[in-house]
Each structure stands twice: as C-alpha cells, then as structure tokens.
Design an enzyme around this catalytic site. Structure first.
Site, PDB file in Angstrom:
ATOM      1  N   TYR A 236     -26.782 -18.071   8.115  1.00 43.91           N
ATOM      2  CA  TYR A 236     -27.627 -17.585   7.189  1.00 43.91           C
ATOM      3  C   TYR A 236     -28.878 -18.556   7.095  1.00 43.91           C
ATOM      4  O   TYR A 236     -29.680 -18.412   6.034  1.00 43.91           O
ATOM      5  CB  TYR A 236     -26.828 -17.461   5.466  1.00 43.91           C
ATOM      6  CG  TYR A 236     -25.850 -16.459   5.690  1.00 43.91           C
ATOM      7  CD1 TYR A 236     -25.720 -15.467   6.582  1.00 43.91           C
ATOM      8  CD2 TYR A 236     -24.987 -16.476   4.739  1.00 43.91           C
ATOM      9  CE1 TYR A 236     -24.401 -14.583   6.525  1.00 43.91           C
ATOM     10  CE2 TYR A 236     -23.822 -15.533   4.476  1.00 43.91           C
ATOM     11  CZ  TYR A 236     -23.680 -14.657   5.315  1.00 43.91           C
ATOM     12  OH  TYR A 236     -22.605 -13.990   5.115  1.00 43.91           O
TER      13      TYR A 236
ATOM     14  N   LYS B  11     -13.419 -22.293  11.896  1.00 43.29           N
ATOM     15  CA  LYS B  11     -12.860 -21.599  13.117  1.00 43.29           C
ATOM     16  C   LYS B  11     -13.049 -22.398  14.301  1.00 43.29           C
ATOM     17  O   LYS B  11     -13.831 -21.877  15.120  1.00 43.29           O
ATOM     18  CB  LYS B  11     -13.595 -20.342  13.304  1.00 43.29           C
ATOM     19  CG  LYS B  11     -12.938 -19.333  14.156  1.00 43.29           C
ATOM     20  CD  LYS B  11     -11.642 -18.788  13.738  1.00 43.29           C
ATOM     21  CE  LYS B  11     -11.068 -17.799  14.730  1.00 43.29           C
ATOM     22  NZ  LYS B  11     -10.022 -17.302  14.760  1.00 43.29           N
TER      23      LYS B  11
ATOM     24  N   ASP C 256      -9.347 -16.742   9.797  1.00 38.91           N
ATOM     25  CA  ASP C 256      -8.452 -15.698   9.579  1.00 38.91           C
ATOM     26  C   ASP C 256      -7.225 -15.849   8.966  1.00 38.91           C
ATOM     27  O   ASP C 256      -6.608 -14.858   7.980  1.00 38.91           O
ATOM     28  CB  ASP C 256      -8.498 -15.075  10.879  1.00 38.91           C
ATOM     29  CG  ASP C 256      -7.803 -16.208  11.838  1.00 38.91           C
ATOM     30  OD1 ASP C 256      -8.092 -17.287  11.734  1.00 38.91           O
ATOM     31  OD2 ASP C 256      -7.378 -15.993  13.116  1.00 38.91           O
TER      32      ASP C 256
ATOM     33  N   ASP D  10     -18.885 -16.795   1.879  1.00 40.93           N
ATOM     34  CA  ASP D  10     -19.313 -15.536   1.487  1.00 40.93           C
ATOM     35  C   ASP D  10     -18.340 -14.275   1.166  1.00 40.93           C
ATOM     36  O   ASP D  10     -17.953 -13.942   0.118  1.00 40.93           O
ATOM     37  CB  ASP D  10     -20.457 -14.835   2.283  1.00 40.93           C
ATOM     38  CG  ASP D  10     -21.463 -13.868   1.798  1.00 40.93           C
ATOM     39  OD1 ASP D  10     -21.186 -13.418   0.532  1.00 40.93           O
ATOM     40  OD2 ASP D  10     -21.877 -12.892   2.485  1.00 40.93           O
TER      41      ASP D  10
ATOM     42  N   ASP E 265     -15.392 -12.961  -2.226  1.00 43.30           N
ATOM     43  CA  ASP E 265     -15.348 -11.879  -2.766  1.00 43.30           C
ATOM     44  C   ASP E 265     -13.903 -11.481  -2.699  1.00 43.30           C
ATOM     45  O   ASP E 265     -13.085 -10.958  -3.475  1.00 43.30           O
ATOM     46  CB  ASP E 265     -16.156 -10.681  -1.830  1.00 43.30           C
ATOM     47  CG  ASP E 265     -17.578 -10.322  -2.457  1.00 43.30           C
ATOM     48  OD1 ASP E 265     -18.246 -11.334  -3.065  1.00 43.30           O
ATOM     49  OD2 ASP E 265     -17.757  -9.348  -2.259  1.00 43.30           O
TER      50      ASP E 265
END
Ligand code: ATP
Ligand code: MG
Length: 330
Positions: A125, A170, A202, A226, A230
């Site tokens: 980002y 990761k 994951d 991000d 959520d």
C-alpha cells in the site's frame, strides 16, 4: 496542560450520523469529567470532492497537520483512498490499532479479545505501482525503521495487556520482504521483553475464526492487517462495532473500521458504536484514561441492557441509541 485540539471530519454516507451520535456521547463524558477540548469540524470525502473539486480540501489537510493534535474521522466513500491514505501519510501515523472484542448482548462467532497492530504506511500500500505492456507490478516496501517503530507500538500494547505478541507474516513465500519484517519485529519485541510467537497469515485467518482467544496482540504488515482486522471485527459481532486508532510520534487519527455504508445512509439507523469507541480511544490517547473507560463501559452497559440498532436486531435509531449510551455516563 494545553487544551487538546480535536479536528472532527464527519465524512460520507452514514459518517455525519454516527459522528453526531458519537459527539453527543463524547460531550456528555467531557462534561462529567470536566475535560476541556477545543473542537473544530472540517470536510473530506465524496461530498467534499463534489463541492470543492478535491476529496481532501487543502484547508482540511492544513487543519489536520498544523492545528489539530488529534483527528476524529468518520467513514469516507469512493474517495477513501485519496483521503485516508494521504492523511495517514501526511500525519505520519505509522501504526494502525484495531481492537476486536466480544461485547455483552452481541452475538460473536467465538469469544474474542485481541488487538491488531498493523503497519500503516508501507507494504504493497506504499503506492508504488506501475505497468508495462502485458504486465503490472505493485512493490512491497518493508523497511527496518518502519518495522521497528510499529513493533515498539505493539510492545507497548502488549505490556498493558497479557504481554504476548503474535507476528503474522508469510515469510515462507515472501522470504526477503516478509522475512525482514519478521526478523526485525522479533528482535524489537524480544529486546522489549515481550513474549513472541509467529504465524503465517493464512493460518492466522483460520485460527481467528476457529479459536480467536488464542490471540492477544497481533503485529502484522499493512495488507494482512487490513484483511485480518475486518475478519476480526466480524468475528466480534460486526463492522458497526469496530473502532480504530492510527498513531504516530506526534499526531493520531481515530476512525471506525467500517465504510460509508451508502445503502443505509440518511435513514438514521446506522450503528454509531464504532465511532463512539473510536472517540473513547482518542480520549485514552489524550491521557483521559478514566473518561475513556467510562465511555466504553457505557457502551457495554447499553448493549447488555438490550439497547441496539437494527444491524444488531434492535429497533433504536442512531440518536436514540446514543442517548441510551449517554444515560449510562453518570
Ligand atoms: P465502503 O465502500 O466505504 O467500504 P461500504 O458501503 O462497503 O463502504 P462497509 O462499511 O464496508 O460499507 O459496510 C458493508 C455493509 O455493512 C454496509 O453496506 C452496511 O449495510 C453494513 N454496515 C457497515 N457499517 C455499519 C454501521 N455502522 N451500522 C450499520 N450497518 C453497517
Ligand atoms: Mg466496504
């Protein structure tokens, strides 16, 4: 102490409604504790873009950068990227703090009480994207200093909680970029005397649904944070409940996790809890611990007593719910 300066940006969609509701509860709290804040309002978002030709008018940016100590911001619609990403960068708020916790009277997927500390300015980002014919690229930026400073924030949060941080990354696939994040974060946390473990993103997504009480403080990179925040918000009971803080070395910005929710805008049915809890995080940041806890407790008491908006199965309007919460502040 100088009177703290608060810039309020109501934003788009349900933004003005949840802002009115949160300011109502905030004012009640300020009265109760005799706290003085200097409050100003400014515009940003889709509506501002139509009015002024720019989603983040220069006057708003000027006030946020040069006048305000903290910003309390509602959700922004289509232009979110132009507003939030720019504000975060201009204010240098490099750590995004997103607590997710089960609340009384709210159905959560599983008991959850964690804080996600998300790096806020780097990763994919950072805004470095380009294309050549037939291919497109987004650059994942990870710096040692960027990782160090957000890890220090995670350590601070851990010390006020159980003292455990899970680094989510990761690094098995992105060995260089995520590897750097993992190594630097681990070193900082160990130096700060924090108990550390780590998990691939994951696996973390799965665990956050299966057994969220396994987590306390989660330290992660911008994009993973991000998505996971959520997910955590929904596990806790829904987007309408999730507050957030963006913290840097000088400034801070507080905002609900949810978006503009145009589908229910203007109907007076939005749940202002996320915005109220964001205002509580702001008070805590400003050093008004007791007042902040009182606001949080009032939300819990109102929910436990069955006062809810339609998203949680209740029948209260946004303002009636705010009035119910405010009644518990005394
Ligand atoms: P954006 O594009 O800015 O993300 P959005 O319309 O997708 O906005 P979200 O906040 O992502 O809005 O929320 C998705 C849906 O969840 C909304 O359409 C709305 O129905 C519901 N929702 C979100 N926030 C609230 C809230 N505070 N109160 C009630 N319902 C909400
Ligand atoms: Mg959305």
């Amino acid at each position: 102490m100088a009177v703290p300066r608060v810039l309020v940006i109501p934003g788009d969609g349900i933004g003005p409604e949840v802002t009115d509701a949160a300011m109502y509860v905030l004012e009640k709290t300020l009265d109760m504790y005799g706290i003085d804040l200097e409050i100003r309002y400014a515009e940003a978002g889709d509506t501002a873009a139509r009015k002024y030709g720019e989603p983040l008018p220069s006057e708003t940016l000027r006030l946020a950068k040069n006048w305000a100590d903290v910003v309390l911001k509602g959700p922004v619609g289509e232009t979110a990227r132009d507003v939030v990403v720019v504000l975060r960068r201009e204010l240098g708020v490099y750590a995004n703090i997103r607590p997710a916790r089960s609340l009384p009277g709210v159905v959560s997927v599983a008991p959850i009480d964690l804080v996600i500390v998300r790096e806020n300015l780097e990763d994919v980002y950072a805004g470095i994207e380009f294309s050549v014919p037939g291919a497109a690229f987004a650059v994942k930026v990870v710096t040692e200093e960027g990782t160090r400073r957000v890890a220090r924030v995670a350590a601070r949060y851990a010390s006020s909680r159980s003292g455990r941080v899970t680094i989510v990354h990761k690094a098995n696939v992105l060995r260089v970029a995520d590897g750097l994040f993992r190594d630097v974060a681990r070193r900082v946390l160990e130096e700060e005397g924090v108990a550390v473990d780590e998990m691939y993103v994951d696996a973390a997504a799965m665990e956050m649904v299966r057994n969220p009480s396994r987590f306390d403080v989660v330290l992660t990179m911008n994009q993973y944070g991000d998505i996971l925040s959520d997910l955590a918000a929904q596990v806790a009971g829904g987007l309408g409940l999730a507050p957030s803080a963006n913290i840097g070395d000088g400034k801070a910005l507080f905002e609900p996790v949810h978006g503009a929710a145009w589908d229910i805008a203007g109907k007076g049915v939005a749940n202002p809890t996320a915005m109220i809890l964001s205002a509580a995080m702001m008070l805590e940041y400003l050093g008004y611990r007791e007042a902040a806890s009182r606001m949080e407790l009032a939300v819990e008491q109102a929910l436990a007593a069955g006062f809810t908006t339609p998203d949680l199965g209740g029948g209260l309007s946004t303002m009636d719910y705010a009035r119910a919460v405010a009644k518990f502040i005394q």
